[in-house]
Design an enzyme around this catalytic site. Structure first.
Site, PDB file in Angstrom:
ATOM      1  N   LYS A 184       5.882   1.880   4.503  1.00  0.00           N
ATOM      2  CA  LYS A 184       5.814   3.457   4.957  1.00  0.00           C
ATOM      3  C   LYS A 184       3.983   3.477   5.549  1.00  0.00           C
ATOM      4  O   LYS A 184       3.371   3.020   5.057  1.00  0.00           O
ATOM      5  CB  LYS A 184       5.296   3.999   3.641  1.00  0.00           C
ATOM      6  N   GLY A 241      -3.806   1.201  -3.385  1.00  0.00           N
ATOM      7  CA  GLY A 241      -4.718   2.691  -2.590  1.00  0.00           C
ATOM      8  C   GLY A 241      -5.069   3.147  -4.087  1.00  0.00           C
ATOM      9  O   GLY A 241      -5.286   2.473  -4.512  1.00  0.00           O
ATOM     10  N   SER A 242      -4.674   4.569  -4.378  1.00  0.00           N
ATOM     11  CA  SER A 242      -5.206   5.448  -5.650  1.00  0.00           C
ATOM     12  C   SER A 242      -4.236   4.783  -6.702  1.00  0.00           C
ATOM     13  O   SER A 242      -3.211   4.605  -6.812  1.00  0.00           O
ATOM     14  CB  SER A 242      -5.881   6.782  -4.741  1.00  0.00           C
ATOM     15  N   GLY A 246      -0.326   4.710  -7.188  1.00  0.00           N
ATOM     16  CA  GLY A 246       0.228   3.163  -7.489  1.00  0.00           C
ATOM     17  C   GLY A 246       1.152   4.104  -8.595  1.00  0.00           C
ATOM     18  O   GLY A 246       2.522   3.807  -8.873  1.00  0.00           O
ATOM     19  N   GLU A 265      -2.053  -2.229  -6.286  1.00  0.00           N
ATOM     20  CA  GLU A 265      -3.338  -2.641  -6.455  1.00  0.00           C
ATOM     21  C   GLU A 265      -4.203  -1.430  -6.278  1.00  0.00           C
ATOM     22  O   GLU A 265      -4.483  -0.266  -5.387  1.00  0.00           O
ATOM     23  CB  GLU A 265      -3.755  -3.194  -5.441  1.00  0.00           C
ATOM     24  N   CYS A 302     -12.481  -2.114  -3.404  1.00  0.00           N
ATOM     25  CA  CYS A 302     -12.012  -1.828  -4.152  1.00  0.00           C
ATOM     26  C   CYS A 302     -13.019  -2.577  -5.133  1.00  0.00           C
ATOM     27  O   CYS A 302     -12.321  -2.415  -6.073  1.00  0.00           O
ATOM     28  CB  CYS A 302     -10.113  -1.872  -4.170  1.00  0.00           C
TER      29      CYS A 302
END
Ligand code: NAP
Length: 527
Positions: A184, A241-242, A246, A265, A302
């Site tokens: 995606k 991502g955020s 997630g 993650e 991150c």
């Protein structure tokens, strides 16, 4: 290379009819051409059907063929040339050297997984031969190998448009494991996604892999991404991502009739611990290195050092003064998207207005569109303990120094932290005993513990863990970087008393693939 805005469904290239997405020039905020057609649920269904049809064939491809496929993807990405870097610079606002480095890392990851596939240890072959004479009961013949879990959905991150995106670590490790992949595309870099997607699509064809081995979908809303995770032909997901994104996907995956793992993650504040002797002897140098790490990539890592703990006193005052002096000189930098910049500015304003937080320094004021101005804040251990919001990640170049009364309270604060990707200890030899006493607590909370450095800069190798207990990741037993990332997309299967003719090559008695095998518990290296 001309962008088409097309979905890549197997070997098909078709413009999606479900709305459209346009990328935004990160430096100006202006929409850029072309439009990317959003996938419909029928497109999603076709991609899933192709992936499912490909799975049994793809997962049994010979190691050499699969390794060559991964290497071909790498080469096809390099062959895009500068068009890829230029489009990616516009979409992400990241500078050329950073993106050239990231392309090198992406290609290196694919090649590393080619080596992993050739080596074959990921199959984890174990053979317990039959013992027909065993008393009181004969022993059966048991042979174990790992197989791919099935088609994998991949959601890339905005901050690594190459290394954590269409052909990033999740895709490379899933393909290496024998799993077809449906990506995606991240809406912040659709052009980059199309270019890399076409490189993968071409490699599928060049290498004669089954058509459904790879698809790339654009989503004009949330239905396609969420639909992927809900589709019963998808057997795992990789996400970077955020925390909000997630956990939303984790909930959908857990609510399925057949729940699947989502390897997400997510956020981390990556505590930095300054021990007394290091602080006294090298405080100023550490302060400068800390600020350099903090502002790297506009702080959009991150592994960014978002929290620093040290014992209060004149040495910490000197450290804060040195860090503030360095931070004041740092230029505002273009952030990945207007949305990320706005969220950053909002979070920094809230921190500055917090009753128990003092602003130590701000970087040079932003002059351009979509730029983040760095920030350094200071608070006390007591305030940090009682204000959960101070533990939340600020995605950008912002960090919080916590003044701790003593080492014991610093250790207590560690115990109150959520799971983290990294923690960094700054120590001199005289700090070793104190540092040792922190290790058990850090091991319980962290994926990677490092000394006299910062977590930014993640080596891709065999001993790397880029993971950590929840909520830094969904599953602290895994890593999304390094060769061990392949384990997320494998499951063990045991074969009992199958005749040699029915066994997969990996388990045949004469070892035609030349694999290292554990026979009756003892590792036997291939000759
Ligand atoms: P994001 O907004 O969570 O987006 C990641 C991907 O997930 C995008 O494709 C997004 O779709 C999709 N998505 C998000 N929420 C969703 C939902 N509810 N349902 C379905 N799909 C959803 O993250 P980001 O903007 O790329 O990155 C910023 C954040 O990622 C920061 O907080 C940062 O700390 C974290 N991050 C973590 C790591 C790590 O390794 N732990 C690495 C990098 C970044 P759209 O494209 O449509 O938005």
């Amino acid at each position: 290379m001309q962008l088409t805005g097309n979905l890549l469904i197997g070997q098909e290239s078709v413009f999606g009819s479900n709305g459209a997405i346009k990328a935004v020039n990160a430096s100006t905020g202006a929409a850029i051409e072309p439009a990317f057609g959003g996938a419909t649920l029928a497109d999603l269904d076709r991609a899933c059907a192709l992936a499912w049809a490909a799975f049994d064939v793809y997962r049994e491809t010979a190691p050499e063929a699969r390794a060559k496929f991964l290497e071909t993807i790498a080469q096809n990405i390099l062959d895009i040339g500068d068009d890829l870097i230029e489009r990616c610079m516009i979409e992400s606002g990241l500078p050329r050297p950073r993106l050239e480095g990231e392309r090198g890392r992406t290609v290196g990851q694919l090649r590393m997984f080619a080596d992993v596939v050739r080596n074959g240890d990921f199959l984890g072959v174990r053979i317990d031969p039959a013992q027909p004479e065993r008393k009181p009961l004969p022993r059966v013949d048991l042979r174990l190998r790992h197989v791919g879990v099935g088609p994998v959905a991949v959601f890339g991150a905005s901050n690594f448009p190459l290394a954590f995106s269409v052909a990033g670590g999740d895709t490379a490790s899933a393909l290496a494991a024998g799993c077809p992949v449906i990506v995606k595309a991240h809406s912040a870099h659709p052009g980059t996604a199309e270019l890399v997607g076409r490189a993968v699509q071409k490699a599928v064809k060049d290498c004669g892999m089954p058509e459904g081995t790879f698809s790339l979908l654009f989503d004009s809303g949330r239905d396609v991404g969420q639909g992927l995770v809900k589709d019963n032909r998808i057997k795992a997901a990789g996400f970077t991502g955020s925390r909000g994104g997630g956990t939303a996907l984790m909930k959908l995956a857990a609510a399925r009739a057949e729940p699947i793992p989502v390897y997400a993650e997510m956020s981390s504040i990556n505590p930095v611990l300054l021990f007394p002797n290091a602080l006294k002897n090298r405080g100023e140098g550490i302060a400068k290195a800390f600020v350099q790490s903090l502002v790297l990539g506009a702080g959009q890592f991150c592994t960014n050092p978002g929290l620093l703990l040290a014992v209060d006193g004149p040495e910490l005052d000197a450290f804060i003064a040195a860090a503030s002096a360095a931070l004041k000189e740092t230029a505002a930098q273009t952030m990945l998207t207007p949305g990320i910049c706005k969220t950053y500015q909002g979070a920094v304003t809230r921190a500055a207005e917090h009753a128990d937080v003092a602003t130590a320094a701000r970087g040079v004021e932003a002059k351009g569109e979509n730029q983040g101005q760095s920030a350094l804040f200071v608070t006390t251990a007591e305030a940090f303990r009682k204000s959960h919001e101070l533990q939340e990640e600020i995605f950008g170049a912002s960090s919080l120094v916590v003044r701790c009364p003593d080492l014991a309270s610093m250790r207590e604060l560690i115990e109150s932290l959520e799971g983290q990707l990294t923690s960094a200890l700054h120590i001199d030899e005289a700090d070793h005993a104190d540092a040792r006493s922190f290790l058990p607590a850090l091991e319980r909370r962290t994926g990677r513990i490092l000394v006299n450095g910062f977590g930014t800069g993640v080596e891709v190798g065999h001993a790397m863990v880029h993971g950590g207990p929840y909520p830094s990741t969904a599953d602290g037993r895994s890593t999304s970087v390094g060769s061990l990332a392949i384990n997320r997309f494998l499951r063990p299967v045991s074969y009992q008393d199958l005749p040699d003719a029915l066994l997969p090559d990996a388990l045949k008695t004469d070892n035609p693939l030349g694999l290292n095998r554990r026979i009756d518990g003892t590792l036997q290296l291939a000759k």
